[in-house]
Motif scaffolding. Sequence first.
Motif, PDB file in Angstrom:
ATOM      1  N   ILE A 227      82.392 -66.032 -87.361  1.00 18.26           N
ATOM      2  CA  ILE A 227      81.014 -65.976 -86.795  1.00 18.26           C
ATOM      3  C   ILE A 227      81.254 -66.487 -85.316  1.00 18.26           C
ATOM      4  O   ILE A 227      80.683 -65.846 -84.372  1.00 18.26           O
ATOM      5  CB  ILE A 227      80.092 -66.293 -87.551  1.00 18.26           C
ATOM      6  CG1 ILE A 227      79.757 -65.606 -89.027  1.00 18.26           C
ATOM      7  CG2 ILE A 227      78.732 -66.390 -86.915  1.00 18.26           C
ATOM      8  CD1 ILE A 227      79.051 -66.277 -89.869  1.00 18.26           C
ATOM      9  N   PHE A 228      81.524 -67.505 -85.441  1.00 14.45           N
ATOM     10  CA  PHE A 228      81.673 -68.411 -84.140  1.00 14.45           C
ATOM     11  C   PHE A 228      82.515 -67.638 -83.036  1.00 14.45           C
ATOM     12  O   PHE A 228      82.005 -67.446 -81.793  1.00 14.45           O
ATOM     13  CB  PHE A 228      82.168 -69.779 -84.128  1.00 14.45           C
ATOM     14  CG  PHE A 228      82.343 -70.635 -82.764  1.00 14.45           C
ATOM     15  CD1 PHE A 228      80.966 -71.200 -82.363  1.00 14.45           C
ATOM     16  CD2 PHE A 228      83.268 -70.570 -82.048  1.00 14.45           C
ATOM     17  CE1 PHE A 228      81.128 -71.952 -80.985  1.00 14.45           C
ATOM     18  CE2 PHE A 228      83.222 -71.492 -80.892  1.00 14.45           C
ATOM     19  CZ  PHE A 228      82.237 -72.045 -80.374  1.00 14.45           C
ATOM     20  N   ASN A 229      83.815 -67.168 -83.543  1.00 14.66           N
ATOM     21  CA  ASN A 229      84.636 -66.638 -82.585  1.00 14.66           C
ATOM     22  C   ASN A 229      84.088 -65.087 -82.029  1.00 14.66           C
ATOM     23  O   ASN A 229      84.362 -64.896 -80.641  1.00 14.66           O
ATOM     24  CB  ASN A 229      85.950 -66.468 -83.135  1.00 14.66           C
ATOM     25  CG  ASN A 229      86.871 -67.471 -83.122  1.00 14.66           C
ATOM     26  OD1 ASN A 229      86.729 -68.281 -81.946  1.00 14.66           O
ATOM     27  ND2 ASN A 229      87.886 -67.635 -83.778  1.00 14.66           N
ATOM     28  N   GLU A 230      83.255 -64.483 -82.787  1.00 13.09           N
ATOM     29  CA  GLU A 230      82.809 -63.205 -82.291  1.00 13.09           C
ATOM     30  C   GLU A 230      81.632 -63.524 -81.109  1.00 13.09           C
ATOM     31  O   GLU A 230      81.543 -62.685 -80.316  1.00 13.09           O
ATOM     32  CB  GLU A 230      82.132 -62.361 -83.486  1.00 13.09           C
ATOM     33  CG  GLU A 230      81.638 -61.146 -83.226  1.00 13.09           C
ATOM     34  CD  GLU A 230      82.598 -60.170 -82.426  1.00 13.09           C
ATOM     35  OE1 GLU A 230      82.091 -59.334 -81.585  1.00 13.09           O
ATOM     36  OE2 GLU A 230      83.823 -60.516 -82.740  1.00 13.09           O
TER      37      GLU A 230
ATOM     38  N   CYS B 217      77.055 -68.076 -81.762  1.00 17.73           N
ATOM     39  CA  CYS B 217      77.864 -69.344 -81.585  1.00 17.73           C
ATOM     40  C   CYS B 217      76.841 -70.207 -82.188  1.00 17.73           C
ATOM     41  O   CYS B 217      77.021 -71.231 -82.883  1.00 17.73           O
ATOM     42  CB  CYS B 217      78.290 -69.674 -80.117  1.00 17.73           C
ATOM     43  SG  CYS B 217      79.593 -68.525 -79.371  1.00 17.73           S
ATOM     44  N   GLU B 218      75.552 -70.117 -81.787  1.00 18.84           N
ATOM     45  CA  GLU B 218      74.509 -71.338 -82.445  1.00 18.84           C
ATOM     46  C   GLU B 218      74.376 -71.153 -84.019  1.00 18.84           C
ATOM     47  O   GLU B 218      74.275 -72.125 -84.429  1.00 18.84           O
ATOM     48  CB  GLU B 218      73.267 -70.908 -81.569  1.00 18.84           C
ATOM     49  CG  GLU B 218      73.393 -71.236 -80.236  1.00 18.84           C
ATOM     50  CD  GLU B 218      71.859 -70.708 -79.374  1.00 18.84           C
ATOM     51  OE1 GLU B 218      71.155 -70.039 -80.020  1.00 18.84           O
ATOM     52  OE2 GLU B 218      71.931 -70.614 -78.088  1.00 18.84           O
ATOM     53  N   ASP B 219      74.489 -70.044 -84.322  1.00 17.43           N
ATOM     54  CA  ASP B 219      74.406 -69.597 -86.077  1.00 17.43           C
ATOM     55  C   ASP B 219      75.527 -70.226 -86.444  1.00 17.43           C
ATOM     56  O   ASP B 219      75.321 -70.987 -87.531  1.00 17.43           O
ATOM     57  CB  ASP B 219      74.374 -68.237 -86.353  1.00 17.43           C
ATOM     58  CG  ASP B 219      72.756 -67.723 -85.988  1.00 17.43           C
ATOM     59  OD1 ASP B 219      72.021 -68.319 -86.284  1.00 17.43           O
ATOM     60  OD2 ASP B 219      72.819 -66.400 -85.674  1.00 17.43           O
ATOM     61  N   ALA B 220      76.639 -70.018 -86.099  1.00 17.30           N
ATOM     62  CA  ALA B 220      77.959 -70.582 -86.499  1.00 17.30           C
ATOM     63  C   ALA B 220      77.901 -72.152 -86.481  1.00 17.30           C
ATOM     64  O   ALA B 220      78.138 -73.030 -87.472  1.00 17.30           O
ATOM     65  CB  ALA B 220      79.114 -70.092 -85.874  1.00 17.30           C
TER      66      ALA B 220
ATOM     67  N   GLN C  27      84.040 -76.120 -77.936  1.00 14.16           N
ATOM     68  CA  GLN C  27      84.263 -74.910 -77.182  1.00 14.16           C
ATOM     69  C   GLN C  27      83.072 -74.266 -76.810  1.00 14.16           C
ATOM     70  O   GLN C  27      82.845 -73.929 -75.736  1.00 14.16           O
ATOM     71  CB  GLN C  27      84.906 -74.062 -78.356  1.00 14.16           C
ATOM     72  CG  GLN C  27      86.592 -73.941 -78.662  1.00 14.16           C
ATOM     73  CD  GLN C  27      86.904 -72.862 -79.399  1.00 14.16           C
ATOM     74  OE1 GLN C  27      86.259 -72.556 -80.432  1.00 14.16           O
ATOM     75  NE2 GLN C  27      87.907 -72.443 -79.163  1.00 14.16           N
ATOM     76  N   ALA C  28      81.917 -74.324 -77.670  1.00 11.46           N
ATOM     77  CA  ALA C  28      80.481 -74.111 -77.080  1.00 11.46           C
ATOM     78  C   ALA C  28      80.204 -74.916 -75.889  1.00 11.46           C
ATOM     79  O   ALA C  28      79.266 -74.355 -74.957  1.00 11.46           O
ATOM     80  CB  ALA C  28      79.459 -74.634 -78.427  1.00 11.46           C
ATOM     81  N   SER C  29      80.560 -76.235 -75.594  1.00  7.52           N
ATOM     82  CA  SER C  29      80.370 -76.675 -74.286  1.00  7.52           C
ATOM     83  C   SER C  29      80.433 -76.091 -73.141  1.00  7.52           C
ATOM     84  O   SER C  29      79.927 -76.303 -72.193  1.00  7.52           O
ATOM     85  CB  SER C  29      80.964 -78.220 -74.316  1.00  7.52           C
ATOM     86  OG  SER C  29      82.240 -78.079 -74.153  1.00  7.52           O
ATOM     87  N   ARG C  30      81.601 -75.271 -73.177  1.00  8.70           N
ATOM     88  CA  ARG C  30      82.052 -74.521 -72.177  1.00  8.70           C
ATOM     89  C   ARG C  30      81.119 -73.022 -71.818  1.00  8.70           C
ATOM     90  O   ARG C  30      81.243 -72.531 -70.903  1.00  8.70           O
ATOM     91  CB  ARG C  30      83.264 -73.918 -72.047  1.00  8.70           C
ATOM     92  CG  ARG C  30      84.394 -75.213 -72.360  1.00  8.70           C
ATOM     93  CD  ARG C  30      85.912 -74.863 -72.286  1.00  8.70           C
ATOM     94  NE  ARG C  30      86.719 -75.631 -73.103  1.00  8.70           N
ATOM     95  CZ  ARG C  30      87.364 -75.111 -74.004  1.00  8.70           C
ATOM     96  NH1 ARG C  30      87.640 -73.909 -74.381  1.00  8.70           N
ATOM     97  NH2 ARG C  30      88.162 -76.063 -74.737  1.00  8.70           N
ATOM     98  N   ALA C  31      80.172 -72.962 -72.695  1.00  2.91           N
ATOM     99  CA  ALA C  31      79.410 -71.618 -72.562  1.00  2.91           C
ATOM    100  C   ALA C  31      79.080 -71.382 -71.400  1.00  2.91           C
ATOM    101  O   ALA C  31      78.955 -70.219 -70.833  1.00  2.91           O
ATOM    102  CB  ALA C  31      78.407 -71.632 -73.752  1.00  2.91           C
ATOM    103  N   ARG C  32      78.037 -72.140 -70.622  1.00  3.01           N
ATOM    104  CA  ARG C  32      77.534 -71.862 -69.362  1.00  3.01           C
ATOM    105  C   ARG C  32      78.646 -71.457 -68.250  1.00  3.01           C
ATOM    106  O   ARG C  32      78.286 -70.625 -67.285  1.00  3.01           O
ATOM    107  CB  ARG C  32      76.587 -72.887 -69.048  1.00  3.01           C
ATOM    108  CG  ARG C  32      75.328 -73.020 -69.629  1.00  3.01           C
ATOM    109  CD  ARG C  32      74.350 -74.115 -68.960  1.00  3.01           C
ATOM    110  NE  ARG C  32      75.079 -75.257 -69.042  1.00  3.01           N
ATOM    111  CZ  ARG C  32      74.322 -76.304 -68.499  1.00  3.01           C
ATOM    112  NH1 ARG C  32      73.551 -76.245 -67.675  1.00  3.01           N
ATOM    113  NH2 ARG C  32      75.217 -77.667 -68.684  1.00  3.01           N
ATOM    114  N   ALA C  33      79.653 -72.228 -68.375  1.00  8.00           N
ATOM    115  CA  ALA C  33      80.809 -72.169 -67.340  1.00  8.00           C
ATOM    116  C   ALA C  33      81.690 -70.837 -67.458  1.00  8.00           C
ATOM    117  O   ALA C  33      82.303 -70.464 -66.699  1.00  8.00           O
ATOM    118  CB  ALA C  33      81.700 -73.369 -67.132  1.00  8.00           C
ATOM    119  N   ARG C  34      81.448 -70.250 -68.786  1.00  8.50           N
ATOM    120  CA  ARG C  34      82.316 -69.261 -68.969  1.00  8.50           C
ATOM    121  C   ARG C  34      81.998 -67.714 -68.670  1.00  8.50           C
ATOM    122  O   ARG C  34      82.690 -66.990 -68.591  1.00  8.50           O
ATOM    123  CB  ARG C  34      82.751 -68.945 -70.485  1.00  8.50           C
ATOM    124  CG  ARG C  34      83.359 -70.262 -71.254  1.00  8.50           C
ATOM    125  CD  ARG C  34      83.754 -69.828 -72.594  1.00  8.50           C
ATOM    126  NE  ARG C  34      84.859 -68.834 -72.733  1.00  8.50           N
ATOM    127  CZ  ARG C  34      84.790 -67.914 -73.413  1.00  8.50           C
ATOM    128  NH1 ARG C  34      83.739 -67.470 -73.928  1.00  8.50           N
ATOM    129  NH2 ARG C  34      85.895 -67.042 -73.419  1.00  8.50           N
TER     130      ARG C  34
END
Length: 431
Positions: A206-209, A225-228, A255-262
Amino acid sequence: MTEVIESAAVTDNTQAQRAVHAVWRIESARLIAGLARMVRDVGQAEELAQDALVAALEKWPVSGVPDNPGAWLMATAKRRAIDEMRRHKLLARKHEELGHGLEEAETPDLDAALDDDVGDDLLRLVFTSCHPVLSPEARVALTLRLLGGLTTEEIARAFLVPEPTVAQRIVRAKRTLAEKGVPFEVPRGAELATRLASVLEVVYLIFNEGYSATAGDDWMRPALCEDALRLGRILAELVPNEPEVHGLVSLMEIQASRARARVGPSGEPVLLLEQNRALWDQLLIRRGLAALERAEKLGGAQGPYAVQAAIAACHARARTPEETDWSRIATLYALLAQLVPSPVVELNRAVALSMAFGPAVGLELVEQLKAEPSLKSYHLLPSVRGDLLQKLGRFQEARAEFERAASLTRNAREQALLLARAAACTRERPS
């Protein structure tokens, strides 16, 4: 004046409906888990919970949201369960399973309704929805439905599949659980480790998708990502002594910490080494590092998820791309390859080797992977090969690889990035 009153009434009704759905997203997993313990059937438990939701949608706009909405839903669902049993003349047989006499069940203790064995019930629901008798796709759909509180439409939209397909997966999953007689319980002994691996796999799928969407127009789907992450954090509370659970939570947090920068201003992908690290979420990084420390203290430093989290931690600790400890990352990938042998792990190791010791070293390993059947349609193999060839000045070959990678991916954003890299190779090619 009448129009104003009607408008206000519509607004109040809409707000109440929003409150119902918000409560449902928070409480549905605990509600279904508690009901499943009583009726011993996940499908029936969800139907009872949905009936309670419908009742809330009818009554709350009029009466207002109760002080303890979760307990209200549970009490309503319990009453409906008892009515259904009475209609089928099963009340006597189910009496003990419900754990309440009829009179008590009809006037339940609302404050305590959701407090009995909540943690155990949720854990049972996690293991049931992720049971290996179900296909991975069915496990994901059922987990998001029962534990994530998502609607069939939301799941279909997240994974870019038709809504009827998701609905069929969920229906078949519940039928399979019933037909196979899957018990609503937490496995014991050796089976626990096997089943826990299935649970973690579902959460990470779920997270990877959400982190790297396999198809569609968006590079990321943050809601998934938030649900996972929410599921992972719940799992860490339910089984606090399992190191791999903390390893997975650590990996997802970092990994989620990079979301805004990705993602760039127009939604375009931004690769790791090009990201603005000031945008990385330091709170998530700290949470991730703390979870990794917990996994290591529990003796799980060499668990597959903990090793991947350690790799992510190397990136998180580097203030600039140049400070990244690529030698350690290559070593960790070598360890991961021993723990879970996989061509994809080897491909990642090739990238790390190229960063630590030069593109020629990485390309040597990539060339060996070209014959791997499982990577034949894997777009990241030609993507990585193209990157290494470009760094070695072999621009014509690199362009062909980037174009091949673009033809294999189903994600529109990633395809545009790969085609742009192919075009750059044309501009760089020596005359």
